[in-house]
Design a protein around this motif. Structure first.
Motif, mmCIF file in Angstrom:
data_model
loop_
_atom_site.group_PDB
_atom_site.id
_atom_site.type_symbol
_atom_site.label_atom_id
_atom_site.label_comp_id
_atom_site.label_asym_id
_atom_site.label_seq_id
_atom_site.Cartn_x
_atom_site.Cartn_y
_atom_site.Cartn_z
ATOM 1 N N LEU A 97 11.443 1.164 -5.395
ATOM 2 C CA LEU A 97 10.887 0.523 -4.204
ATOM 3 C C LEU A 97 11.960 0.022 -3.246
ATOM 4 O O LEU A 97 11.647 -0.622 -2.249
ATOM 5 C CB LEU A 97 9.996 -0.659 -4.608
ATOM 6 C CG LEU A 97 8.721 -0.310 -5.348
ATOM 7 C CD1 LEU A 97 8.064 -1.570 -5.890
ATOM 8 C CD2 LEU A 97 7.773 0.440 -4.444
ATOM 9 N N SER A 100 11.520 0.628 0.387
ATOM 10 C CA SER A 100 10.329 0.019 0.989
ATOM 11 C C SER A 100 10.527 -1.447 1.338
ATOM 12 O O SER A 100 9.774 -1.998 2.135
ATOM 13 C CB SER A 100 9.137 0.146 0.033
ATOM 14 O OG SER A 100 8.843 1.498 -0.189
ATOM 15 N N GLU A 117 7.097 -2.027 3.044
ATOM 16 C CA GLU A 117 6.364 -1.113 3.919
ATOM 17 C C GLU A 117 6.416 0.293 3.349
ATOM 18 O O GLU A 117 7.470 0.764 2.938
ATOM 19 C CB GLU A 117 6.956 -1.129 5.331
ATOM 20 C CG GLU A 117 6.757 -2.451 6.034
ATOM 21 C CD GLU A 117 7.332 -2.450 7.446
ATOM 22 O OE1 GLU A 117 7.856 -1.414 7.889
ATOM 23 O OE2 GLU A 117 7.262 -3.516 8.084
ATOM 24 N N GLY A 118 5.263 0.941 3.307
ATOM 25 C CA GLY A 118 5.173 2.316 2.827
ATOM 26 C C GLY A 118 5.475 2.445 1.344
ATOM 27 O O GLY A 118 6.016 3.449 0.909
ATOM 28 N N ALA A 119 5.099 1.431 0.569
ATOM 29 C CA ALA A 119 5.349 1.448 -0.876
ATOM 30 C C ALA A 119 4.172 2.099 -1.593
ATOM 31 O O ALA A 119 3.020 1.914 -1.213
ATOM 32 C CB ALA A 119 5.540 0.021 -1.389
ATOM 33 N N SER A 120 4.478 2.822 -2.647
ATOM 34 C CA SER A 120 3.428 3.404 -3.481
ATOM 35 C C SER A 120 2.668 2.269 -4.168
ATOM 36 O O SER A 120 3.277 1.405 -4.801
ATOM 37 C CB SER A 120 4.034 4.327 -4.534
ATOM 38 O OG SER A 120 3.073 4.649 -5.518
ATOM 39 N N PHE A 121 1.356 2.269 -4.028
ATOM 40 C CA PHE A 121 0.539 1.208 -4.623
ATOM 41 C C PHE A 121 0.733 1.152 -6.132
ATOM 42 O O PHE A 121 0.941 0.084 -6.697
ATOM 43 C CB PHE A 121 -0.945 1.427 -4.292
ATOM 44 C CG PHE A 121 -1.850 0.428 -4.943
ATOM 45 C CD1 PHE A 121 -1.991 -0.846 -4.436
ATOM 46 C CD2 PHE A 121 -2.562 0.759 -6.093
ATOM 47 C CE1 PHE A 121 -2.819 -1.778 -5.044
ATOM 48 C CE2 PHE A 121 -3.391 -0.154 -6.706
ATOM 49 C CZ PHE A 121 -3.519 -1.433 -6.173
ATOM 50 N N ALA A 147 -1.221 1.897 4.251
ATOM 51 C CA ALA A 147 -0.203 2.472 5.134
ATOM 52 C C ALA A 147 -0.750 3.785 5.701
ATOM 53 O O ALA A 147 -1.915 4.120 5.513
ATOM 54 C CB ALA A 147 1.097 2.694 4.362
ATOM 55 N N GLY A 151 -2.351 6.350 -0.749
ATOM 56 C CA GLY A 151 -1.610 5.834 -1.891
ATOM 57 C C GLY A 151 -0.470 4.912 -1.528
ATOM 58 O O GLY A 151 0.148 4.325 -2.402
ATOM 59 N N LEU A 152 -0.183 4.783 -0.238
ATOM 60 C CA LEU A 152 0.900 3.907 0.209
ATOM 61 C C LEU A 152 0.320 2.651 0.840
ATOM 62 O O LEU A 152 -0.729 2.693 1.472
ATOM 63 C CB LEU A 152 1.801 4.612 1.214
ATOM 64 C CG LEU A 152 2.509 5.873 0.733
ATOM 65 C CD1 LEU A 152 3.408 6.428 1.825
ATOM 66 C CD2 LEU A 152 3.314 5.616 -0.528
ATOM 67 N N ASN A 154 1.384 -1.377 2.742
ATOM 68 C CA ASN A 154 2.315 -2.362 3.279
ATOM 69 C C ASN A 154 1.927 -3.670 2.609
ATOM 70 O O ASN A 154 0.755 -4.022 2.572
ATOM 71 C CB ASN A 154 2.188 -2.471 4.787
ATOM 72 C CG ASN A 154 2.534 -1.166 5.483
ATOM 73 O OD1 ASN A 154 3.403 -0.432 5.040
ATOM 74 N ND2 ASN A 154 1.841 -0.867 6.555
#
Length: 167
Positions: A97, A100, A117-121, A147, A151-152, A154
């Protein structure tokens, strides 16, 4: 000869046929403009509800395991001596991460505000579980927004290092 004159010259039966055809065209236009889009929205919404229901069922299924593991991890955590900022930065990079993380700022003596921001859940949740279980870091507040890609997310998080709060 214009259309109106041509229509007036038609026999009554032909005029009724023209009216009927015009009515069918109007119904078809209304159906394609109003009904078809509503059906599309409805089917997409039903798909989202089904996906969210499946996610909820999975979360409810694993919640007891997470709670049990969290209680066990909180008891045995905390021996690294790293500051919360360093710990979060290091573990975020280890979890994938690091790219991100956008902002970190202290929040009191043992807290940290963090923006991703734009992190994989899925990766984010797994990382938070590791922070809690292995390091005694708890999430005081979290705000997750979708996002641009599926799957992404914020995320705005407020974390507290529980081990540091203990004397």
């Amino acid at each position: 000869m214009n259309v109106r004159q041509r229509f007036e010259e038609l026999a009554p039966r032909e005029r009724r046929l023209v009216y009927l055809a015009a009515g069918l065209v109007a119904v078809a236009a209304i159906y394609s403009i109003i009904v078809l889009p509503i059906q599309g929205y409805s089917s997409r919404a039903a798909g989202r509800v089904a996906q969210k229901s499946a996610d909820l069922a999975w979360m409810q299924q694993v919640a007891p395991q997470v709670m049990a593991a969290g209680a066990a991890g909180a008891v045995g955590s905390g021996g690294s001596g790293e500051s919360l900022v360093v710990l979060v930065d290091r573990t975020a990079r280890e979890a994938g991460l690091g790219a991100s993380v956008r902002d970190q700022s202290p929040n009191g003596e043992n807290g940290l505000r963090l923006r991703l921001e734009g992190a994989s859940f899925d990766v984010l949740i797994a990382w938070l579980v590791v922070l809690q279980q292995q390091h005694g870091v708890t999430v005081d507040s979290a705000n997750l927004d979708a996002a641009t890609a599926p799957g992404l997310v914020n995320a705005s998080l407020t974390l507290t290092h529980g081990a540091a709060a203990a004397p």
